[in-house]
Write a protein that holds these residues in place. Sequence first.
Motif, mmCIF file in Angstrom:
data_model
loop_
_atom_site.group_PDB
_atom_site.id
_atom_site.type_symbol
_atom_site.label_atom_id
_atom_site.label_comp_id
_atom_site.label_asym_id
_atom_site.label_seq_id
_atom_site.Cartn_x
_atom_site.Cartn_y
_atom_site.Cartn_z
ATOM 1 N N ALA A 283 -8.836 77.765 28.194
ATOM 2 C CA ALA A 283 -8.417 77.063 29.416
ATOM 3 C C ALA A 283 -7.625 77.991 30.318
ATOM 4 O O ALA A 283 -6.977 78.934 29.859
ATOM 5 C CB ALA A 283 -7.597 75.835 29.053
ATOM 6 N N ARG A 284 -7.677 77.727 31.619
ATOM 7 C CA ARG A 284 -6.980 78.538 32.613
ATOM 8 C C ARG A 284 -6.245 77.645 33.599
ATOM 9 O O ARG A 284 -6.685 76.549 33.901
ATOM 10 C CB ARG A 284 -7.966 79.406 33.412
ATOM 11 N N TYR A 285 -5.130 78.155 34.127
ATOM 12 C CA TYR A 285 -4.403 77.489 35.203
ATOM 13 C C TYR A 285 -5.152 77.728 36.504
ATOM 14 O O TYR A 285 -5.636 78.831 36.761
ATOM 15 C CB TYR A 285 -2.983 78.052 35.310
ATOM 16 N N ILE A 286 -5.249 76.705 37.327
ATOM 17 C CA ILE A 286 -5.941 76.807 38.613
ATOM 18 C C ILE A 286 -4.947 76.500 39.716
ATOM 19 O O ILE A 286 -4.255 75.489 39.666
ATOM 20 C CB ILE A 286 -7.106 75.811 38.683
ATOM 21 N N THR B 269 8.002 75.854 31.185
ATOM 22 C CA THR B 269 8.626 74.806 30.379
ATOM 23 C C THR B 269 7.598 73.735 30.020
ATOM 24 O O THR B 269 6.549 73.609 30.666
ATOM 25 C CB THR B 269 9.782 74.132 31.141
ATOM 26 N N LEU B 270 7.927 72.939 29.006
ATOM 27 C CA LEU B 270 7.028 71.875 28.576
ATOM 28 C C LEU B 270 6.812 70.860 29.693
ATOM 29 O O LEU B 270 5.697 70.377 29.887
ATOM 30 C CB LEU B 270 7.570 71.191 27.319
ATOM 31 N N ASN B 271 7.856 70.555 30.465
ATOM 32 C CA ASN B 271 7.697 69.610 31.585
ATOM 33 C C ASN B 271 6.699 70.143 32.611
ATOM 34 O O ASN B 271 5.882 69.391 33.138
ATOM 35 C CB ASN B 271 9.039 69.322 32.254
ATOM 36 N N THR B 272 6.764 71.425 32.909
ATOM 37 C CA THR B 272 5.823 72.030 33.855
ATOM 38 C C THR B 272 4.407 71.971 33.306
ATOM 39 O O THR B 272 3.467 71.612 34.026
ATOM 40 C CB THR B 272 6.219 73.488 34.141
ATOM 41 N N LEU B 273 4.244 72.289 32.031
ATOM 42 C CA LEU B 273 2.913 72.239 31.416
ATOM 43 C C LEU B 273 2.334 70.821 31.455
ATOM 44 O O LEU B 273 1.154 70.638 31.749
ATOM 45 C CB LEU B 273 2.983 72.742 29.974
ATOM 46 N N ARG B 274 3.167 69.831 31.176
ATOM 47 C CA ARG B 274 2.701 68.436 31.224
ATOM 48 C C ARG B 274 2.306 68.039 32.643
ATOM 49 O O ARG B 274 1.325 67.344 32.844
ATOM 50 C CB ARG B 274 3.783 67.504 30.696
ATOM 51 N N ARG B 275 3.079 68.481 33.635
ATOM 52 C CA ARG B 275 2.735 68.179 35.036
ATOM 53 C C ARG B 275 1.410 68.820 35.408
ATOM 54 O O ARG B 275 0.563 68.197 36.042
ATOM 55 C CB ARG B 275 3.851 68.659 35.979
ATOM 56 N N TRP B 276 1.216 70.074 35.008
ATOM 57 C CA TRP B 276 -0.055 70.749 35.272
ATOM 58 C C TRP B 276 -1.211 69.971 34.659
ATOM 59 O O TRP B 276 -2.260 69.816 35.276
ATOM 60 C CB TRP B 276 -0.044 72.157 34.698
ATOM 61 N N ALA B 277 -1.022 69.479 33.424
ATOM 62 C CA ALA B 277 -2.078 68.732 32.747
ATOM 63 C C ALA B 277 -2.370 67.423 33.493
ATOM 64 O O ALA B 277 -3.531 67.077 33.725
ATOM 65 C CB ALA B 277 -1.680 68.444 31.300
ATOM 66 N N ARG B 278 -1.318 66.698 33.883
ATOM 67 C CA ARG B 278 -1.485 65.421 34.601
ATOM 68 C C ARG B 278 -2.163 65.604 35.944
ATOM 69 O O ARG B 278 -2.984 64.783 36.355
ATOM 70 C CB ARG B 278 -0.124 64.771 34.850
ATOM 71 N N LYS C 212 2.055 79.948 25.090
ATOM 72 C CA LYS C 212 2.539 81.156 24.411
ATOM 73 C C LYS C 212 1.463 82.229 24.351
ATOM 74 O O LYS C 212 1.744 83.416 24.476
ATOM 75 C CB LYS C 212 3.015 80.816 23.000
ATOM 76 N N GLN C 213 0.201 81.808 24.183
ATOM 77 C CA GLN C 213 -0.907 82.765 24.137
ATOM 78 C C GLN C 213 -1.271 83.288 25.524
ATOM 79 O O GLN C 213 -1.726 84.409 25.678
ATOM 80 C CB GLN C 213 -2.143 82.129 23.525
ATOM 81 N N THR C 214 -1.073 82.456 26.546
ATOM 82 C CA THR C 214 -1.540 82.773 27.890
ATOM 83 C C THR C 214 -0.503 83.522 28.722
ATOM 84 O O THR C 214 -0.864 84.383 29.520
ATOM 85 C CB THR C 214 -1.944 81.479 28.624
ATOM 86 N N TYR C 215 0.778 83.203 28.543
ATOM 87 C CA TYR C 215 1.831 83.755 29.389
ATOM 88 C C TYR C 215 2.832 84.564 28.581
ATOM 89 O O TYR C 215 3.189 84.189 27.472
ATOM 90 C CB TYR C 215 2.586 82.633 30.120
ATOM 91 N N GLU C 216 3.301 85.635 29.178
ATOM 92 C CA GLU C 216 4.352 86.434 28.555
ATOM 93 C C GLU C 216 5.637 85.612 28.472
ATOM 94 O O GLU C 216 6.324 85.607 27.452
ATOM 95 C CB GLU C 216 4.582 87.709 29.379
ATOM 96 N N THR C 217 5.980 84.942 29.570
ATOM 97 C CA THR C 217 7.105 84.006 29.604
ATOM 98 C C THR C 217 6.520 82.633 29.922
ATOM 99 O O THR C 217 6.231 82.331 31.077
ATOM 100 C CB THR C 217 8.119 84.401 30.698
ATOM 101 N N PRO C 218 6.307 81.793 28.911
ATOM 102 C CA PRO C 218 5.633 80.511 29.138
ATOM 103 C C PRO C 218 6.460 79.555 29.998
ATOM 104 O O PRO C 218 7.692 79.568 29.938
ATOM 105 C CB PRO C 218 5.449 79.931 27.736
#
Length: 89
Positions: free
Chosen positions: A49-52, A19-28, A11-17
Amino acid sequence: MALLTLEEWAKQTYETPPTLNTLRRWAREGFIYPAPEKHGRSYFVSPSARYIEPRTRFRPDGSLTLVERLAIARASEKQASSKRRPAGN
């Protein structure tokens, strides 16, 4: 520094965040740097933290992973053995 949940970070990083599933996949899969901490079922992320991008992984020291080093070694061994072998064999 207090850690944020994946949802709070998004929510802090993206205007349109995403989904939670996508965020979990990115973390994994290691697409968030620095890597999130997993506590139970939840991931916690540093506010900075930043998305790479998957194709452009960030390695702060510029070193190669073990897999990358093995692939380079295997390729150089194949080159060396093909130079020693006479043509037609």
